[in-house]
Structure formats: structure tokens, C-alpha cells
Design a protein around this motif. Structure first.
Motif, PDB file in Angstrom:
ATOM      1  N   TRP A 275      49.695  -3.243  19.008  1.00  0.00           N
ATOM      2  CA  TRP A 275      51.034  -3.818  19.046  1.00  0.00           C
ATOM      3  C   TRP A 275      51.217  -4.974  18.009  1.00  0.00           C
ATOM      4  O   TRP A 275      52.488  -5.012  17.374  1.00  0.00           O
ATOM      5  CB  TRP A 275      51.177  -4.466  20.417  1.00  0.00           C
ATOM      6  CG  TRP A 275      52.383  -5.357  20.703  1.00  0.00           C
ATOM      7  CD1 TRP A 275      53.667  -4.863  20.738  1.00  0.00           C
ATOM      8  CD2 TRP A 275      52.439  -6.601  20.355  1.00  0.00           C
ATOM      9  NE1 TRP A 275      54.691  -5.847  20.768  1.00  0.00           N
ATOM     10  CE2 TRP A 275      53.829  -7.049  20.442  1.00  0.00           C
ATOM     11  CE3 TRP A 275      51.545  -7.722  20.167  1.00  0.00           C
ATOM     12  CZ2 TRP A 275      54.062  -8.216  20.610  1.00  0.00           C
ATOM     13  CZ3 TRP A 275      52.055  -8.928  19.952  1.00  0.00           C
ATOM     14  CH2 TRP A 275      53.372  -9.254  20.267  1.00  0.00           C
ATOM     15  N   ALA A 276      50.312  -5.831  17.694  1.00  0.00           N
ATOM     16  CA  ALA A 276      50.528  -6.950  16.792  1.00  0.00           C
ATOM     17  C   ALA A 276      51.058  -6.359  15.415  1.00  0.00           C
ATOM     18  O   ALA A 276      51.806  -6.815  14.690  1.00  0.00           O
ATOM     19  CB  ALA A 276      49.503  -7.875  16.751  1.00  0.00           C
ATOM     20  N   LEU A 277      49.979  -5.275  14.979  1.00  0.00           N
ATOM     21  CA  LEU A 277      50.165  -4.734  13.810  1.00  0.00           C
ATOM     22  C   LEU A 277      51.578  -3.746  13.575  1.00  0.00           C
ATOM     23  O   LEU A 277      52.233  -3.867  12.473  1.00  0.00           O
ATOM     24  CB  LEU A 277      48.863  -4.123  13.086  1.00  0.00           C
ATOM     25  CG  LEU A 277      48.019  -4.878  12.228  1.00  0.00           C
ATOM     26  CD1 LEU A 277      46.727  -4.102  11.869  1.00  0.00           C
ATOM     27  CD2 LEU A 277      48.488  -5.725  10.922  1.00  0.00           C
ATOM     28  N   ALA A 278      51.979  -3.091  14.550  1.00  0.00           N
ATOM     29  CA  ALA A 278      52.820  -2.451  14.571  1.00  0.00           C
ATOM     30  C   ALA A 278      54.262  -3.487  14.500  1.00  0.00           C
ATOM     31  O   ALA A 278      55.254  -2.927  13.664  1.00  0.00           O
ATOM     32  CB  ALA A 278      53.145  -1.566  16.014  1.00  0.00           C
ATOM     33  N   ALA A 279      54.072  -4.503  15.151  1.00  0.00           N
ATOM     34  CA  ALA A 279      55.373  -5.392  15.115  1.00  0.00           C
ATOM     35  C   ALA A 279      55.357  -5.981  13.819  1.00  0.00           C
ATOM     36  O   ALA A 279      56.570  -6.597  13.415  1.00  0.00           O
ATOM     37  CB  ALA A 279      55.226  -6.236  16.123  1.00  0.00           C
ATOM     38  N   GLN A 280      54.275  -6.513  13.122  1.00  0.00           N
ATOM     39  CA  GLN A 280      54.412  -7.100  12.048  1.00  0.00           C
ATOM     40  C   GLN A 280      53.705  -6.531  10.693  1.00  0.00           C
ATOM     41  O   GLN A 280      53.232  -7.477  10.059  1.00  0.00           O
ATOM     42  CB  GLN A 280      53.357  -8.435  12.378  1.00  0.00           C
ATOM     43  CG  GLN A 280      54.212  -9.206  13.668  1.00  0.00           C
ATOM     44  CD  GLN A 280      53.503 -10.466  13.809  1.00  0.00           C
ATOM     45  OE1 GLN A 280      52.922 -11.165  12.972  1.00  0.00           O
ATOM     46  NE2 GLN A 280      53.178 -10.744  15.019  1.00  0.00           N
ATOM     47  N   THR A 281      53.856  -5.189  10.796  1.00  0.00           N
ATOM     48  CA  THR A 281      53.232  -4.713   9.390  1.00  0.00           C
ATOM     49  C   THR A 281      53.755  -5.261   8.208  1.00  0.00           C
ATOM     50  O   THR A 281      53.314  -5.595   7.201  1.00  0.00           O
ATOM     51  CB  THR A 281      53.516  -3.001   9.588  1.00  0.00           C
ATOM     52  OG1 THR A 281      52.875  -2.835  10.602  1.00  0.00           O
ATOM     53  CG2 THR A 281      52.839  -2.120   8.496  1.00  0.00           C
ATOM     54  N   GLY A 282      55.340  -5.448   8.189  1.00  0.00           N
ATOM     55  CA  GLY A 282      56.040  -5.850   7.233  1.00  0.00           C
ATOM     56  C   GLY A 282      55.410  -7.244   6.637  1.00  0.00           C
ATOM     57  O   GLY A 282      55.514  -7.546   5.404  1.00  0.00           O
ATOM     58  N   LEU A 283      55.376  -8.304   7.754  1.00  0.00           N
ATOM     59  CA  LEU A 283      54.871  -9.418   7.504  1.00  0.00           C
ATOM     60  C   LEU A 283      53.496  -9.411   6.829  1.00  0.00           C
ATOM     61  O   LEU A 283      53.251 -10.493   5.858  1.00  0.00           O
ATOM     62  CB  LEU A 283      54.753 -10.487   8.807  1.00  0.00           C
ATOM     63  CG  LEU A 283      56.367 -10.924   9.327  1.00  0.00           C
ATOM     64  CD1 LEU A 283      56.245 -11.486  10.509  1.00  0.00           C
ATOM     65  CD2 LEU A 283      57.033 -11.326   8.236  1.00  0.00           C
ATOM     66  N   VAL A 284      52.464  -8.930   7.432  1.00  0.00           N
ATOM     67  CA  VAL A 284      51.340  -8.897   6.865  1.00  0.00           C
ATOM     68  C   VAL A 284      51.276  -8.232   5.370  1.00  0.00           C
ATOM     69  O   VAL A 284      50.645  -8.579   4.533  1.00  0.00           O
ATOM     70  CB  VAL A 284      50.336  -7.847   7.772  1.00  0.00           C
ATOM     71  CG1 VAL A 284      48.971  -7.679   7.265  1.00  0.00           C
ATOM     72  CG2 VAL A 284      50.103  -8.558   9.225  1.00  0.00           C
ATOM     73  N   ALA A 285      51.982  -7.143   5.004  1.00  0.00           N
ATOM     74  CA  ALA A 285      51.980  -6.511   3.848  1.00  0.00           C
ATOM     75  C   ALA A 285      52.453  -7.553   2.807  1.00  0.00           C
ATOM     76  O   ALA A 285      52.122  -7.630   1.731  1.00  0.00           O
ATOM     77  CB  ALA A 285      53.135  -5.353   3.858  1.00  0.00           C
ATOM     78  N   GLU A 286      53.694  -8.433   3.263  1.00  0.00           N
ATOM     79  CA  GLU A 286      54.262  -9.297   2.416  1.00  0.00           C
ATOM     80  C   GLU A 286      53.203 -10.410   2.043  1.00  0.00           C
ATOM     81  O   GLU A 286      52.986 -10.950   0.855  1.00  0.00           O
ATOM     82  CB  GLU A 286      55.370 -10.104   3.080  1.00  0.00           C
ATOM     83  CG  GLU A 286      56.052 -10.862   2.102  1.00  0.00           C
ATOM     84  CD  GLU A 286      57.131 -11.546   2.928  1.00  0.00           C
ATOM     85  OE1 GLU A 286      57.776 -12.527   2.247  1.00  0.00           O
ATOM     86  OE2 GLU A 286      57.547 -10.973   3.911  1.00  0.00           O
ATOM     87  N   ALA A 287      52.420 -11.009   3.195  1.00  0.00           N
ATOM     88  CA  ALA A 287      51.264 -11.737   3.131  1.00  0.00           C
ATOM     89  C   ALA A 287      50.389 -11.141   1.899  1.00  0.00           C
ATOM     90  O   ALA A 287      49.586 -11.904   1.149  1.00  0.00           O
ATOM     91  CB  ALA A 287      50.740 -12.343   4.229  1.00  0.00           C
ATOM     92  N   ALA A 288      50.014  -9.719   1.938  1.00  0.00           N
ATOM     93  CA  ALA A 288      49.009  -9.444   1.357  1.00  0.00           C
ATOM     94  C   ALA A 288      49.628  -9.174  -0.433  1.00  0.00           C
ATOM     95  O   ALA A 288      48.881  -8.768  -1.483  1.00  0.00           O
ATOM     96  CB  ALA A 288      48.587  -8.066   1.867  1.00  0.00           C
ATOM     97  N   GLY A 289      50.965  -9.176  -0.375  1.00  0.00           N
ATOM     98  CA  GLY A 289      51.715  -9.042  -1.815  1.00  0.00           C
ATOM     99  C   GLY A 289      51.689  -7.347  -2.091  1.00  0.00           C
ATOM    100  O   GLY A 289      51.467  -7.195  -3.326  1.00  0.00           O
ATOM    101  N   LEU A 290      51.698  -6.761  -1.050  1.00  0.00           N
ATOM    102  CA  LEU A 290      51.886  -5.389  -1.058  1.00  0.00           C
ATOM    103  C   LEU A 290      53.343  -4.664  -0.687  1.00  0.00           C
ATOM    104  O   LEU A 290      53.751  -5.112   0.346  1.00  0.00           O
ATOM    105  CB  LEU A 290      50.703  -4.511  -0.404  1.00  0.00           C
ATOM    106  CG  LEU A 290      49.303  -4.926  -0.714  1.00  0.00           C
ATOM    107  CD1 LEU A 290      48.303  -4.414   0.311  1.00  0.00           C
ATOM    108  CD2 LEU A 290      48.933  -4.300  -2.191  1.00  0.00           C
TER     109      LEU A 290
END
Length: 371
Positions: free
Chosen positions: A24-39
């Protein structure tokens, strides 16, 4: 079941909470995590829930490696490990006998967080090297982050986290293990209160759950230390009950007769001079009479590791209490001598003025309670 150096690795039911939570967490925040990773998130080939499943699997493997670091070092320094249990909030190495030297416990305790931090560094280097492949880089970034959190979280000086064991080992050099455990448990409970208050004031339900986890861990370690102190200087050989030895390939009927003639409720199961476990009269009577001559002891015994006569009973207390009775072997010859029983150890604790929580008065073995 997966085993490493004879230690089974088990999954706790709470893992069923971890997988949907991370999904659930990654489904909801995939965009934020990708942004943090610079991807660029649009270049990720999988949906968020799939990344969550990958992260869950990777985290479970990472927790296993974390716990194996504890386990292998504990065994190397004379400790005993019953099992490794993987849970939602991390893993637990069920260490039934800690290394005796504080410096060895310190090394064992710090090994887990160091392993997690090294994994985080390794995944970070992999992430940096694969930036041109967004999907691989994203997975490595997530695993680096999770391992970093796991390593830092476990360094908190509170039981049952590794930091609590590190604190105890450091204090034990000056004040001894018993007093060190009491101090470390008090620190842990104080941290649990802080976690709970922050969680209730808006920090989230996970902080409240962590507070309960830490409080319970601190209480358990304190209780364990009190038990060990109450049983101090008591050797297994002093608590031994002599019972007959039964060959592992003997028939259940032969075992019944042997126990009957000896007036025993259990026997030690042996094979070629090696002690394998215990056969109990109650288990024998569960076998239908007409089948006892055909059935072998090996199919109805409790397989368990023996303890030696010179060991302190405090070191094996948890296992004896859990299993009810454990075979005893001579320290010098390895010969099976009998069993040590939980009822006798609990009676000895009571004799020394210690009562486990929830335990009422107990009559000594062989005596009936007063009417």
C-alpha cells in the motif's frame, strides 16, 4: 523449513501485515519515492503494488541476513540459538544461551545493525551505478532505504532492539549482567513511553505499536534477568531426574514396559550413544494397544537438544519451561543420565522466593497440595 547451521528460520503471522502495508505504501507514494531517487516515475515499468511486493521480499531477505549475523556470532562465541523468527517489525533470534563474555555479547548484538547498514551501502552503490536503468535503480534505492532504517532503528538503546543488548553488554563490564539488564530495561521502557506519547499525539499508529513492542521486550528481558539471578549457581546436574534410556528403534511397547518397570513417566531416546530427545508415557498411551509392537519410538518422541550436567540451569530455563523436560547428558562422557523438568525448576524458583507473573503457589514435586 529453511535452516542455517541447524537453526530454523520461521515466519511470524505479523509478516502478513508487513506485505500489505509496504504494498500500500509504495502504491500510494511511488511518485514521491521516485522523485527522492531522482528517477522519472513514467519510466518505471511496474505498478506501485508490484514494487511493494518486491520491497517486501527484499526486506524479508535483509532481515534474515541481519538475524543470521547475530546467530552465527552467537554460536561462534558459545551461545545457542533456538530459531530465527521474521516479524513485521523486524526479526528476532531466539537465543537460548547468550555468549558468557560481555564483549562477545556486544559483538553479537552490534553485528545485526552493521550488516543492515553495510547492505544499505551496497544497495546505494548499486543504485548509483544503475541510474541509467531506472527500474533496477529504483528497486536498489528502496532496498537501500529500508536497510538503512532497519539498521538505525535497531541501534536504539531499548530491548528488544539490538541497541538494548549493546547497552547491556557495555554496562555489564562494570555492573554485571543482572544490574545491567535492569538499567537497560528501564531505559527501554522510558523510550516506549516516549514512542507511545508521540504516536498518540499524531505520530501515527505504528509508533504506538512500536511502543508496545519495546515495552514488552524490555519487560521480558528484565524478567529473564530476574529468573537467571534467582537460579544463579544452580547446575543442571543438581536438577536431574534419573530416567531410563530407550533405543530410538525400540518398539513403543518395549518403551512402555521399560518406563513401567522403572516407575518413570519419560525416557531419554538414544542412538549409537547419541541423545536424540525424550519419549513420554503420555505419547505412548496415545498409540493404540494393537499398534504398539509395530510402531517405533522414533515416530513418537520429542526431538530436542540435550543439556550438559555442568551447565547453569538458568541458561536453559526458557527451553526447559517451553518443552516441559529436556534430556541431560554427562559433561565428560556424553552419556544420557536423565531429564530436567520444568516443574522442578519452577519449584526451585519458588523455594528461592521468586514467582513468575501469574504463577500461584506451587506444591513441591511429589506432594499433593493442601486440601
Amino acid at each position: 523449513m529453511l535452516r542455517v547451521r541447524g537453526v530454523p528460520i520461521r515466519l511470524h503471522f505479523s509478516v502478513l501485515l508487513l506485505i500489505p502495508f509496504l504494498t500500500w505504501a509504495l502504491a500510494a507514494q511511488t511518485g514521491l519515492v521516485a522523485e527522492a531517487a531522482g528517477l522519472p516515475v513514467e519510466q518505471l515499468a511496474l505498478p506501485g503494488w508490484a514494487w511493494g511486493l518486491i520491497a517486501s521480499a527484499g526486506l524479508l531477505v535483509s532481515i534474515t541476513l541481519h538475524e543470521l549475523a547475530h546467530t552465527l556470532l552467537a554460536i561462534r562465541h558459545g551461545g545457542r540459538v533456538d530459531s530465527i523468527v521474521l516479524m513485521a517489525l523486524g526479526g528476532v533470534s531466539q537465543i537460548t544461551q547468550m555468549p558468557r563474555q560481555p564483549k562477545h555479547e556486544l559483538v553479537m548484538a552490534i553485528a545485526g545493525p552493521i550488516t543492515s547498514i553495510l547492505l544499505a551501502v551496497g544497495f546505494s552503490l548499486g543504485y548509483a551505478a544503475t541510474r541509467a536503468t531506472p527500474n533496477v535503480a529504483f528497486a536498489l534505492f528502496v532496498l537501500a532505504y529500508l536497510n538503512l532504517v532497519l539498521g538505525i532503528f535497531n541501534l536504539l538503546p531499548a530491548f528488544p532492539m539490538d541497541g538494548g543488548r549493546v547497552l547491556r553488554a557495555a554496562l555489564a563490564w562494570r555492573w554485571g549482567k543482572h544490574r545491567a539488564t535492569r538499567i537497560a530495561a528501564t531505559v527501554g521502557k522510558a523510550m516506549a513511553v516516549v514512542f507511545g506519547l508521540v504516536g498518540l499525539l499524531g505520530g501515527g499508529v505504528w509508533l504506538v505499536l512500536i511502543a508496545f513492542f519495546v515495552w514488552a521486550g524490555a519487560s521480558q528481558e528484565k524478567l529473564h534477568a530476574e529468573v537467571q539471578n534467582a537460579l544463579a549457581n544452580l547446575r543442571v546436574g543438581e536438577m536431574k531426574n534419573t530416567v531410563p534410556s530407550v533405543a530410538v528403534d525400540a518398539s513403543v511397547e518395549d518403551a512402555r514396559v521399560l518406563l513401567r518397570d522403572a516407575g518413570a513417566t519419560s525416557g531419554v531416546v538414544v542412538e549409537d550413544g547419541k541423545t536424540l530427545g525424550v519419549i513420554r508415557r503420555d505419547e505412548i498411551y496415545k498409540v493404540p494397544v494393537e499398534e504398539r509392537s509395530r510402531e517405533q519410538v522414533r515416530d513418537h518422541m520429542l526431538r530436542t537438544v540435550a543439556v550438559e550436567t555442568n551447565e547453569e540451569i538458568a541458561e536453559s530455563f526458557d527451553r526447559v519451561l517451553r518443552e516441559g523436560e529436556v534430556p541431560v547428558i554427562d559433561h565428560d562422557t556424553g552419556e544420557a543420565l536423565g531429564v530436567v523438568r520444568a516443574a522442578d525448576v519452577l519449584a526451585k524458583l519458588q523455594e528461592r522466593g521468586f514467582h513468575l507473573p501469574g504463577e500461584g503457589p506451587r506444591s513441591p514435586p511429589g506432594r499433593e497440595p493442601p486440601a
